[in-house]
Design an enzyme around this catalytic site. Structure first.
Site, PDB file in Angstrom:
ATOM      1  N   ARG A 197      -7.405  -4.355  -0.354  1.00 15.67           N
ATOM      2  CA  ARG A 197      -7.545  -4.084   0.733  1.00 15.67           C
ATOM      3  C   ARG A 197      -9.470  -4.034   0.673  1.00 15.67           C
ATOM      4  NH1 ARG A 197      -3.891  -4.019   2.774  1.00 15.67           N
ATOM      5  NH2 ARG A 197      -2.299  -2.092   3.329  1.00 15.67           N
TER       6      ARG A 197
ATOM      7  N   GLU B 253     -12.120  -6.299   8.761  1.00 16.61           N
ATOM      8  CA  GLU B 253     -11.364  -7.033   9.497  1.00 16.61           C
ATOM      9  C   GLU B 253     -10.045  -6.530  10.797  1.00 16.61           C
ATOM     10  OE1 GLU B 253      -8.660  -7.399   5.968  1.00 16.61           O
ATOM     11  OE2 GLU B 253      -6.715  -6.121   6.916  1.00 16.61           O
TER      12      GLU B 253
ATOM     13  N   HIS C  94      -5.559 -11.954   5.779  1.00 15.13           N
ATOM     14  CA  HIS C  94      -4.302 -10.988   5.481  1.00 15.13           C
ATOM     15  C   HIS C  94      -3.180 -11.510   5.720  1.00 15.13           C
ATOM     16  CE1 HIS C  94      -3.983  -6.205   5.017  1.00 15.13           C
ATOM     17  NE2 HIS C  94      -2.916  -6.833   5.132  1.00 15.13           N
TER      18      HIS C  94
HETATM   19  P1  NAI Z   1       1.769  -0.215  -6.502  1.00 15.51           P
HETATM   20  O1  NAI Z   1       1.457   0.928  -5.712  1.00 15.51           O
HETATM   21  O2  NAI Z   1       2.596  -1.012  -6.802  1.00 15.51           O
HETATM   22  O3  NAI Z   1       0.566  -0.095  -7.312  1.00 15.51           O
HETATM   23  C1  NAI Z   1      -0.560   0.109  -7.649  1.00 15.51           C
HETATM   24  C2  NAI Z   1      -1.695   0.272  -8.790  1.00 15.51           C
HETATM   25  O4  NAI Z   1      -2.839   0.871  -8.472  1.00 15.51           O
HETATM   26  C3  NAI Z   1      -1.226   1.679  -9.045  1.00 15.51           C
HETATM   27  O5  NAI Z   1      -0.681   1.294 -10.968  1.00 15.51           O
HETATM   28  C4  NAI Z   1      -1.518   2.765 -10.021  1.00 15.51           C
HETATM   29  O6  NAI Z   1      -1.964   3.143 -10.586  1.00 15.51           O
HETATM   30  C5  NAI Z   1      -2.971   2.050  -9.425  1.00 15.51           C
HETATM   31  N1  NAI Z   1      -4.376   2.211  -8.981  1.00 15.51           N
HETATM   32  C6  NAI Z   1      -4.585   3.725  -8.313  1.00 15.51           C
HETATM   33  N2  NAI Z   1      -5.778   3.804  -8.550  1.00 15.51           N
HETATM   34  C7  NAI Z   1      -6.439   2.920  -8.879  1.00 15.51           C
HETATM   35  C8  NAI Z   1      -7.995   3.588  -9.276  1.00 15.51           C
HETATM   36  N3  NAI Z   1      -8.349   3.837  -9.017  1.00 15.51           N
HETATM   37  N4  NAI Z   1      -8.288   2.700 -10.124  1.00 15.51           N
HETATM   38  C9  NAI Z   1      -7.135   1.510 -10.390  1.00 15.51           C
HETATM   39  N5  NAI Z   1      -6.024   1.487 -10.142  1.00 15.51           N
HETATM   40  C10 NAI Z   1      -5.222   2.718  -9.935  1.00 15.51           C
HETATM   41  O7  NAI Z   1       1.704  -0.816  -4.685  1.00 15.51           O
HETATM   42  P2  NAI Z   1       1.266  -2.822  -5.215  1.00 15.51           P
HETATM   43  O8  NAI Z   1       2.989  -2.581  -4.117  1.00 15.51           O
HETATM   44  O9  NAI Z   1       0.753  -3.060  -5.992  1.00 15.51           O
HETATM   45  O10 NAI Z   1       0.034  -2.954  -3.713  1.00 15.51           O
HETATM   46  C11 NAI Z   1      -0.909  -2.886  -4.516  1.00 15.51           C
HETATM   47  C12 NAI Z   1      -2.419  -2.791  -3.217  1.00 15.51           C
HETATM   48  O11 NAI Z   1      -1.520  -4.388  -2.337  1.00 15.51           O
HETATM   49  C13 NAI Z   1      -1.632  -1.844  -1.904  1.00 15.51           C
HETATM   50  O12 NAI Z   1      -2.647  -1.084  -2.097  1.00 15.51           O
HETATM   51  C14 NAI Z   1      -2.414  -2.649  -0.875  1.00 15.51           C
HETATM   52  O13 NAI Z   1      -2.916  -2.467  -0.533  1.00 15.51           O
HETATM   53  C15 NAI Z   1      -2.319  -4.248  -1.063  1.00 15.51           C
HETATM   54  N6  NAI Z   1      -1.389  -4.948  -0.400  1.00 15.51           N
HETATM   55  C16 NAI Z   1      -2.039  -6.282  -0.022  1.00 15.51           C
HETATM   56  C17 NAI Z   1      -0.747  -7.172   0.951  1.00 15.51           C
HETATM   57  C18 NAI Z   1      -1.614  -8.230   1.825  1.00 15.51           C
HETATM   58  O14 NAI Z   1      -0.920  -8.644   2.843  1.00 15.51           O
HETATM   59  N7  NAI Z   1      -2.566  -8.610   1.003  1.00 15.51           N
HETATM   60  C19 NAI Z   1       0.663  -6.746   0.917  1.00 15.51           C
HETATM   61  C20 NAI Z   1       0.720  -5.407   0.298  1.00 15.51           C
HETATM   62  C21 NAI Z   1       0.133  -4.995  -0.218  1.00 15.51           C
END
Ligand code: NAI
Length: 343
Positions: free
Chosen positions: A230, A259, A291
């Site tokens: 993000r 964005e 994105h």
């Molecule tokens: P997920 O929920 O599986 O993993 C997120 C991880 O971040 C978890 O392990 C969580 O414990 C950790 N986390 C939470 N708060 C934290 C903090 N303060 N400091 C460090 N780590 C922390 O999510 P997933 O599916 O891996 O997605 C990750 C990110 O990717 C999403 O939050 C989203 O913003 C982004 N995303 C971007 C896309 C794109 O097209 N560019 C598409 C899909 C997701």
């Protein structure tokens, strides 16, 4: 069931048409985004389908409810554009929690390779029959250290990809997983030791501007920063300053804090007023994609399939496993945990 589909793009339609036909759901595609001025388009529809930059704030939720809409299907995982409290009791909100973590992790590596092997420059050069190699010296990934912030679905796949390149992995997560084959270190240590830093954590109050001036000063000189998570995880002005003082070696950004008024649309014939983005784009060591990390055939198919399943479950009076409400994770008697609707 009739669904008003806002902010429709040509790449959305094939998969949605296929899965909607299977469930006998009618979709009307609107190019415009959902907002206060456009909510009236939903008159006569049972539900609406929206994406990351549609506006489902309280006044829009009220308008949709007054028009008879009862379900909103987000065709994405994030929901920072939705006022869940305002929707509660009126609109059921469903989403797609995961669609292809591989798509995002692979795009992250594509950006990294493009940057460290100067593919973006070589592509432009050879199209003009310029076969000079000057300025194209890259660096090996093998043996370098990558620091991964957020080891959820995407972060872990990215770690596996990096291991395939022979990179050393350091990880930081607020909630470290147990039994992993990589080491967790404090964030400051990750910043200090990593040649490449990749962000895969969600945007929260805590992670807002996680990479700011202080963090950048703690990094190795020449660090490559990747953000496919993000935009607001990075303070863009601080990043620019880090690039100008040669502390940051390169930045690859699929997301950008401001964005929402720009990405997913063509401004090639316009003067864009965002000076921060313009200065970032003018840097030879910055690569921006709009994105796009999620945008694969596989992910689009999964998004459409889950969204249509969510809508069909609502129509058929079933429990909504992908429903969201403001009480989720906050109350003990969570109805969704009992496979019921949130209200
Ligand atoms: P997920 O929920 O599986 O993993 C997120 C991880 O971040 C978890 O392990 C969580 O414990 C950790 N986390 C939470 N708060 C934290 C903090 N303060 N400091 C460090 N780590 C922390 O999510 P997933 O599916 O891996 O997605 C990750 C990110 O990717 C999403 O939050 C989203 O913003 C982004 N995303 C971007 C896309 C794109 O097209 N560019 C598409 C899909 C997701």
């Amino acid at each position: 069931m009739k669904i008003a589909f806002f902010d429709a793009k040509d790449y959305d339609r094939p998969a949605f048409d296929k899965f909607a036909a299977r469930e006998n759901i009618q979709i009307k595609y609107f190019d415009t985004r959902l907002g206060q001025d456009t909510a009236a388009l939903a008159r006569g529809f049972d539900g609406v389908c929206i994406f990351v930059n549609d506006d489902l704030s309280a006044p829009v939720a009220e308008k949709l409810y007054a028009l008879g809409v009862r379900v909103v299907a987000l065709r994405c995982a994030g929901y920072n554009n939705v006022d869940l409290s305002a929707c509660f009791g009126k609109l059921h909100v469903v989403r797609v929690p995961a669609y292809s973590p591989y798509a995002v992790a692979e795009h992250t590596m594509a950006l990294l390779l493009t940057s460290v092997r100067r593919i973006h420059k070589a592509y432009n050069r050879t199209r003009e029959f310029n076969f000079s190699l000057s300025g194209l010296v890259g660096s090996d990934l093998h043996g370098k250290t990558v620091g991964v912030v957020g080891t959820g679905k995407i972060g872990r796949i990215f770690i596996e990809i990096c291991r395939g390149f022979g990179m050393n992995v350091l990880a930081f997560d607020k909630f470290p997983a147990k039994g992993t084959n990589f080491d967790y270190v404090p964030l400051d240590e990750l910043l200090a030791r990593s040649d490449v830093i990749s962000l895969h954590c969600p945007l929260t109050e805590e992670t807002f501007h996680l990479i700011g001036a202080d963090a950048i000063q703690k990094c190795k000189k020449g660090v490559v920063i990747l953000n496919t998570s993000r935009g607001a995880l990075i303070d863009a002005e601080a990043l620019l300053a880090g690039i100008k003082e040669r502390k940051v070696g390169a930045a690859c950004l699929d997301v950008y804090e401001e964005e929402s008024d720009l990405f997913f649309r063509d401004f090639s014939g316009h003067i864009v007023g965002d000076d921060t983005l313009a200065r970032l784009l003018s840097m030879p060591n910055v690569i921006v994609t709009s994105h796009q990390a999620f945008l694969t055939e596989e992910a689009l198919g999964n998004i459409a399939e889950t969204t249509i399943e969510n809508l069909a479950a609502f129509r058929d009076g079933k429990g909504l496993e992908n429903e969201l409400c403001y009480r989720c994770n906050r109350v003990e008697d969570c109805r969704r945990a009992r496979a019921e609707k949130c209200f």
